[in-house]
Design a protein around this motif. Structure first.
Motif, mmCIF file in Angstrom:
data_model
loop_
_atom_site.group_PDB
_atom_site.id
_atom_site.type_symbol
_atom_site.label_atom_id
_atom_site.label_comp_id
_atom_site.label_asym_id
_atom_site.label_seq_id
_atom_site.Cartn_x
_atom_site.Cartn_y
_atom_site.Cartn_z
ATOM 1 N N ASP A 72 95.326 36.479 114.129
ATOM 2 C CA ASP A 72 94.869 37.780 114.609
ATOM 3 C C ASP A 72 93.361 37.644 114.741
ATOM 4 O O ASP A 72 92.634 37.789 113.759
ATOM 5 C CB ASP A 72 95.250 38.892 113.621
ATOM 6 C CG ASP A 72 94.863 40.267 114.134
ATOM 7 O OD1 ASP A 72 95.304 40.630 115.239
ATOM 8 O OD2 ASP A 72 94.112 40.974 113.426
ATOM 9 N N GLY A 73 92.922 37.279 115.934
ATOM 10 C CA GLY A 73 91.518 36.940 116.116
ATOM 11 C C GLY A 73 91.236 35.647 115.377
ATOM 12 O O GLY A 73 91.956 34.665 115.513
ATOM 13 N N ALA A 74 90.204 35.657 114.531
ATOM 14 C CA ALA A 74 89.860 34.461 113.752
ATOM 15 C C ALA A 74 90.575 34.425 112.407
ATOM 16 O O ALA A 74 90.421 33.470 111.654
ATOM 17 C CB ALA A 74 88.350 34.418 113.535
ATOM 18 N N SER A 75 91.353 35.449 112.094
ATOM 19 C CA SER A 75 92.021 35.546 110.797
ATOM 20 C C SER A 75 93.462 35.057 110.868
ATOM 21 O O SER A 75 94.140 35.245 111.873
ATOM 22 C CB SER A 75 92.013 36.998 110.308
ATOM 23 O OG SER A 75 90.693 37.468 110.178
ATOM 24 N N CYS A 76 93.914 34.466 109.789
ATOM 25 C CA CYS A 76 95.317 34.063 109.651
ATOM 26 C C CYS A 76 96.057 35.196 108.953
ATOM 27 O O CYS A 76 95.563 35.759 107.977
ATOM 28 C CB CYS A 76 95.435 32.794 108.811
ATOM 29 S SG CYS A 76 94.611 31.357 109.517
ATOM 30 N N VAL A 77 97.237 35.526 109.463
ATOM 31 C CA VAL A 77 98.065 36.574 108.861
ATOM 32 C C VAL A 77 99.308 35.908 108.290
ATOM 33 O O VAL A 77 100.013 35.182 109.003
ATOM 34 C CB VAL A 77 98.459 37.644 109.901
ATOM 35 C CG1 VAL A 77 99.347 38.713 109.270
ATOM 36 C CG2 VAL A 77 97.217 38.272 110.527
ATOM 37 N N VAL A 78 99.557 36.143 107.008
ATOM 38 C CA VAL A 78 100.732 35.595 106.326
ATOM 39 C C VAL A 78 101.476 36.742 105.656
ATOM 40 O O VAL A 78 100.913 37.811 105.431
ATOM 41 C CB VAL A 78 100.343 34.508 105.296
ATOM 42 C CG1 VAL A 78 99.649 33.339 105.960
ATOM 43 C CG2 VAL A 78 99.481 35.071 104.189
ATOM 44 N N VAL A 79 102.738 36.516 105.354
ATOM 45 C CA VAL A 79 103.538 37.508 104.630
ATOM 46 C C VAL A 79 104.025 36.869 103.348
ATOM 47 O O VAL A 79 104.613 35.789 103.356
ATOM 48 C CB VAL A 79 104.721 38.010 105.493
ATOM 49 C CG1 VAL A 79 105.608 38.940 104.692
ATOM 50 C CG2 VAL A 79 104.211 38.718 106.740
#
Length: 171
Positions: A72-79
């Motif tokens: 998400d943009g420069a960020s990593c999204v994890v669950v």
């Protein structure tokens, strides 16, 4: 003959020993290949895989887990789903104790700071995560297997923080 209406079925999760064995095999592939195998970039319909390195909340030692993510943009999204089992995975508890961590991706290593989004941002990121879900992988159905909601975690870049270095080992 009249077709019966579609019935909602409870999603099936493999036995825990199968899930844990798959994780161990994935880590072994990464380690034995010197980090050349086991990590992937995300693309629609398929999560990417990154190696998340945290500091153990009780030991103070580095811990590593390979987790699915999308950007998400420069960020990593994890669950934080722990194979859809209870409780939360240890890496989430480690991030809550020390949000500064590192990720290894196919593009290299970088320092990150973890945060747990809430409200509309969490919902937006959950919907985004579903877009990277493989066909037939119904996250909302799997979510019903948990007593508590799966936690969405954003790994924002940590500018100005030197990386702890990448290695092919870890746990």
């Amino acid at each position: 003959m009249v077709a019966s209406p579609a019935r909602s079925r409870r999603p099936r999760i493999p036995p825990r020993v199968v899930v844990r064995s798959a994780w161990a095999i994935h880590r072994a592939v990464y380690r034995l290949s010197g980090g050349r195998r086991g990590l992937t970039r995300p693309r629609l319909g398929r999560y990417g895989m990154l190696r998340l390195r945290t500091i153990g909340r009780r030991t103070g030692e580095e811990r590593a887990a390979i987790v699915a993510y999308y950007l998400d943009g420069a960020s990593c999204v994890v669950v934080a789903m722990n194979g859809w089992a209870e409780p939360h995975p240890a890496w989430l508890l480690n991030l809550r104790a020390e949000p500064l961590a590192a990720v290894d991706t196919v593009d290299g290593a970088r320092a990150v700071v973890a945060r747990e989004p809430e409200g509309a941002e969490r919902e937006r990121l959950w919907v985004g995560y579903r877009a990277y879900s493989p066909p037939g992988d119904e996250l909302d159905d799997y979510q019903t297997l948990r007593a508590t909601p799966a936690v969405v975690v954003v790994l924002d870049p940590a500018p100005g923080v030197p990386d702890r270095g990448a290695d092919a080992g870890g746990r």
